[in-house]
Design an enzyme around this catalytic site. Structure first.
Site, PDB file in Angstrom:
ATOM      1  N   CYS A 121       0.856  -1.191   0.000  1.00  0.00           N
ATOM      2  CA  CYS A 121       0.000   0.000   0.000  1.00  0.00           C
ATOM      3  C   CYS A 121       0.891   1.240   0.000  1.00  0.00           C
ATOM      4  O   CYS A 121       1.779   1.365   0.849  1.00  0.00           O
ATOM      5  CB  CYS A 121      -0.898   0.002   1.237  1.00  0.00           C
ATOM      6  N   CYS A 130      -1.121   6.301   6.750  1.00  0.00           N
ATOM      7  CA  CYS A 130      -2.544   6.034   6.969  1.00  0.00           C
ATOM      8  C   CYS A 130      -2.793   5.516   8.383  1.00  0.00           C
ATOM      9  O   CYS A 130      -2.015   4.721   8.911  1.00  0.00           O
ATOM     10  CB  CYS A 130      -3.024   5.011   5.946  1.00  0.00           C
ATOM     11  N   CYS A 148      -3.775   0.884   8.859  1.00  0.00           N
ATOM     12  CA  CYS A 148      -2.922  -0.287   9.125  1.00  0.00           C
ATOM     13  C   CYS A 148      -1.616   0.136   9.810  1.00  0.00           C
ATOM     14  O   CYS A 148      -1.084   1.196   9.512  1.00  0.00           O
ATOM     15  CB  CYS A 148      -2.557  -0.989   7.818  1.00  0.00           C
ATOM     16  N   CYS A 163      -7.526   0.747  -1.141  1.00  0.00           N
ATOM     17  CA  CYS A 163      -7.396   0.188   0.219  1.00  0.00           C
ATOM     18  C   CYS A 163      -7.717  -1.309   0.226  1.00  0.00           C
ATOM     19  O   CYS A 163      -8.775  -1.728  -0.251  1.00  0.00           O
ATOM     20  CB  CYS A 163      -8.337   0.939   1.167  1.00  0.00           C
ATOM     21  N   GLN A 168     -19.675  -7.184  14.504  1.00  0.00           N
ATOM     22  CA  GLN A 168     -18.254  -7.552  14.414  1.00  0.00           C
ATOM     23  C   GLN A 168     -17.773  -7.325  12.987  1.00  0.00           C
ATOM     24  O   GLN A 168     -18.417  -7.782  12.041  1.00  0.00           O
ATOM     25  CB  GLN A 168     -18.076  -9.026  14.781  1.00  0.00           C
ATOM     26  N   GLU A 171     -27.516  -5.239  27.600  1.00  0.00           N
ATOM     27  CA  GLU A 171     -26.891  -4.242  26.708  1.00  0.00           C
ATOM     28  C   GLU A 171     -27.478  -2.876  27.070  1.00  0.00           C
ATOM     29  O   GLU A 171     -28.658  -2.766  27.369  1.00  0.00           O
ATOM     30  CB  GLU A 171     -27.182  -4.630  25.249  1.00  0.00           C
ATOM     31  N   CYS A 207     -10.914  -6.853  23.851  1.00  0.00           N
ATOM     32  CA  CYS A 207     -10.230  -6.222  22.702  1.00  0.00           C
ATOM     33  C   CYS A 207      -9.087  -5.347  23.198  1.00  0.00           C
ATOM     34  O   CYS A 207      -8.528  -4.577  22.428  1.00  0.00           O
ATOM     35  CB  CYS A 207     -11.229  -5.416  21.875  1.00  0.00           C
TER      36      CYS A 207
HETATM   37  C1  LIG Z   1     -17.341  -4.854  22.087  1.00  0.00           C
HETATM   38  S1  LIG Z   1     -19.063  -4.574  21.828  1.00  0.00           S
HETATM   39  C2  LIG Z   1     -19.610  -6.237  21.854  1.00  0.00           C
HETATM   40  C3  LIG Z   1     -20.960  -6.482  21.320  1.00  0.00           C
HETATM   41  C4  LIG Z   1     -21.345  -7.930  21.045  1.00  0.00           C
HETATM   42  N1  LIG Z   1     -20.940  -8.823  22.086  1.00  0.00           N
HETATM   43  C5  LIG Z   1     -20.818  -8.393  19.697  1.00  0.00           C
HETATM   44  O1  LIG Z   1     -19.969  -9.261  19.653  1.00  0.00           O
HETATM   45  O2  LIG Z   1     -21.281  -7.865  18.665  1.00  0.00           O
HETATM   46  C6  LIG Z   1     -19.510  -3.921  23.403  1.00  0.00           C
HETATM   47  C7  LIG Z   1     -20.979  -3.635  23.601  1.00  0.00           C
HETATM   48  O3  LIG Z   1     -21.160  -3.182  24.937  1.00  0.00           O
HETATM   49  C8  LIG Z   1     -22.138  -2.154  24.968  1.00  0.00           C
HETATM   50  N2  LIG Z   1     -21.890  -1.409  26.204  1.00  0.00           N
HETATM   51  C9  LIG Z   1     -20.931  -0.471  26.430  1.00  0.00           C
HETATM   52  N3  LIG Z   1     -20.957  -0.081  27.705  1.00  0.00           N
HETATM   53  C10 LIG Z   1     -21.953  -0.778  28.321  1.00  0.00           C
HETATM   54  C11 LIG Z   1     -22.449  -0.816  29.645  1.00  0.00           C
HETATM   55  N4  LIG Z   1     -21.919  -0.039  30.585  1.00  0.00           N
HETATM   56  N5  LIG Z   1     -23.450  -1.661  29.926  1.00  0.00           N
HETATM   57  C12 LIG Z   1     -23.984  -2.450  28.962  1.00  0.00           C
HETATM   58  N6  LIG Z   1     -23.549  -2.464  27.690  1.00  0.00           N
HETATM   59  C13 LIG Z   1     -22.553  -1.634  27.366  1.00  0.00           C
HETATM   60  C14 LIG Z   1     -21.915  -1.418  23.679  1.00  0.00           C
HETATM   61  O4  LIG Z   1     -23.083  -0.698  23.314  1.00  0.00           O
HETATM   62  C15 LIG Z   1     -21.578  -2.551  22.724  1.00  0.00           C
HETATM   63  O5  LIG Z   1     -22.738  -3.064  22.136  1.00  0.00           O
END
Ligand SMILES: C[S@@+](CC[C@H](N)C(=O)[O-])C[C@H]1O[C@@H](n2cnc3c(N)ncnc32)[C@H](O)[C@@H]1O
Length: 449
Positions: free
Chosen positions: A72, A78, A81, A160, A281, A332, A405
């Site tokens: 690239c 950029c 990456c 890209c 994801q 959530e 993550c």
């Molecule tokens: C890393 S994502 C994971 C989502 C899901 N497990 C997936 O794999 O698609 C983190 C999620 O946590 C939610 N979130 C962030 N802070 C939160 C909280 N304090 N309580 C509940 N959910 C929360 C976000 O809205 C998001 O959907």
């Protein structure tokens, strides 16, 4: 007079989380962009503190054996990456080393870290890309990705490698259209109106594609032309208006130019409805591996009765668990994801999952069952609050699966779980983001008393 940036020659030692190579100059630590371990590089510093500094490799005097020519032209500039100049097997090795080092001090963790599960597809793997509009100093319109560390400078993305050939073609066509119609880019500093972002989402399981063009205002003929040039490349097309000029793009008015407004993605045979705002994801193939393994670990040593999916998003983990647990409760906090998760349950005809809208980090959410066998957490980068760890541990689930993550917050949270007391039984990293420093890690904890 402006001081010339300081330059020095260093020997790099190892990668750190963030994609820099660490080097020492006497007792001074330098984090070097665009360098790999065991390289001698000339570094130009761009930020200097008392005991450490950040710099960029401007000349590779002795390259590491893992260094390869980048495919690239924007490598190093950029923000997308960080590892395009590094052979893929070495990227995986460096990611594992960073994870092992992050887990220093977490009893029993380091020796359990497995090799990173590689991606088969290391190019064109992202199912979502957000491209921004901008202009060069000469005023030429650009559509692409942000220059590293800059919210103003945009680098071209028609080549890209993170998304598909079809996506690259869409970028080319939309940029050409905007130039032809003389529509400017929104100016982040002057706040003058114009085009903001182009989002392309590609469902890998169904080959459906959604495109959303966002501007601060409508332009005569733009939506009609957009439909005409993308008709053959997109199943769903949005033109959206976003007048929120002081923050990141959050469209308040959306027009569907083509399609139902949604596309459908699949993960391990499960179906997911994706709208323009839905979190999903971003690497479908690797998410399938991660969630399949999570489901496998969830059944060790036996089928869980009640499982919690905390930070559930639109429900992919809850839906995977539904097949192996008697009952699943997903929690959530973001309302649109709560609604999307409920829609996904219906789409898959799943009856044993409930979705609660609650803040996991604040306190024990209301409505949880008394007896919980398994808790899965998948928090964003800041990880879990101590309050969340306390209420989870107080429910005494036999097992906890932590999807992380961010190795730093993972290590911090694992130390608290160990005191609860839990022990670590598996640490399995997955590469969802080839050529970047990002890493997902799956950890299995078992209650010890
Ligand atoms: C890393 S994502 C994971 C989502 C899901 N497990 C997936 O794999 O698609 C983190 C999620 O946590 C939610 N979130 C962030 N802070 C939160 C909280 N304090 N309580 C509940 N959910 C929360 C976000 O809205 C998001 O959907």
């Amino acid at each position: 007079m402006k001081k010339a940036p300081q330059e020095l020659t260093v020997r790099t030692e190892k990668m750190v989380y963030g994609g820099q190579a660490l080097a020492r100059a006497d007792r001074f630590v330098v984090f070097v962009d665009d360098a790999l371990p065991n390289e001698t590089v000339r570094v130009r510093l761009y930020k200097k503190k008392k005991q450490f500094a950040f710099g960029r490799a401007i000349e590779i005097l002795e390259p590491a054996p893992e260094r390869i020519p980048s495919d690239c032209p924007w490598t190093g500039d950029c923000g997308g990456c960080t590892f395009r100049h590094c052979a893929y097997p070495a990227q995986l090795r460096f990611k594992k080393e960073v994870l092992v080092e992050s887990l220093h001090g977490v009893a029993g963790a380091q020796e359990l870290v497995r090799d990173v599960v590689p991606a088969e597809q290391t190019q064109d793997y992202r199912n979502k890309m957000v491209f921004s509009f901008g202009a060069t100093m000469e005023g030429e319109l650009r559509l692409g990705l942000h220059r590293r560390g800059s919210f103003m400078h945009i680098l071209p993305a028609d080549g890209c490698w993170l998304q598909s050939a079809g996506s690259r073609e869409i970028v080319r066509r939309v940029l050409a259209l905007a130039k032809q119609l003389n529509v400017p880019a929104f100016h982040e500093i002057k706040k003058t109106p114009g085009l903001r972002t182009l989002t392309i989402r590609e469902a890998r399981g169904t080959n459906q594609r959604m495109v959303e063009l966002v501007a601060t205002t409508a332009y005569p003929g733009l939506a009609e032309h957009l439909l005409a040039i993308l008709e053959d490349l997109a199943d769903v097309i949005y033109f959206s208006i976003d007048t929120n000029i002081y923050g990141s793009a959050r469209p308040e008015q959306r027009s569907v130019l083509k399609g139902s407004g949604h596309i459908e993605e699949t993960l391990n045979g499960l179906r997911f409805r994706i709208g323009p705002d839905t979190f999903f994801q971003s690497n479908t193939a690797q998410a399938e591996k991660l969630f399949a393994r999570l489901r496998e670990l969830a059944t060790l040593p036996g089928r869980p009765g009640v499982a919690l999916d905390l930070f559930a998003g639109t429900g992919p983990i809850a839906l995977h668990l539904a097949a192996v647990a008697d009952r699943v409760v997903a929690v959530e906090s973001w309302e649109p994801s709560v609604l999307a998760a409920r829609e996904n349950l219906a789409l898959n005809d799943v009856q044993n999952v409930d979705v609660l809208a609650a803040d996991v980090n604040a306190a024990l959410p209301e409505g949880l069952p008394d007896k919980i066998d398994l808790v899965v957490v998948d928090p964003p980068r800041p990880g879990l609050s101590p309050e969340a760890i306390a209420w989870i541990a107080a429910r005494e689930p036999g097992a906890i699966l932590y999807v992380s993550c961010n190795p730093a917050t993972l290590a911090r949270d694992l130390k608290l779980f160990l005191q609860a007391p839990y022990r670590i039984e598996a640490v399995e990293p997955f590469d969802l983001f080839p050529h970047t420093f990002h890493l997902e890690t799956l950890v299995l904890l078992r209650r010890t008393s």
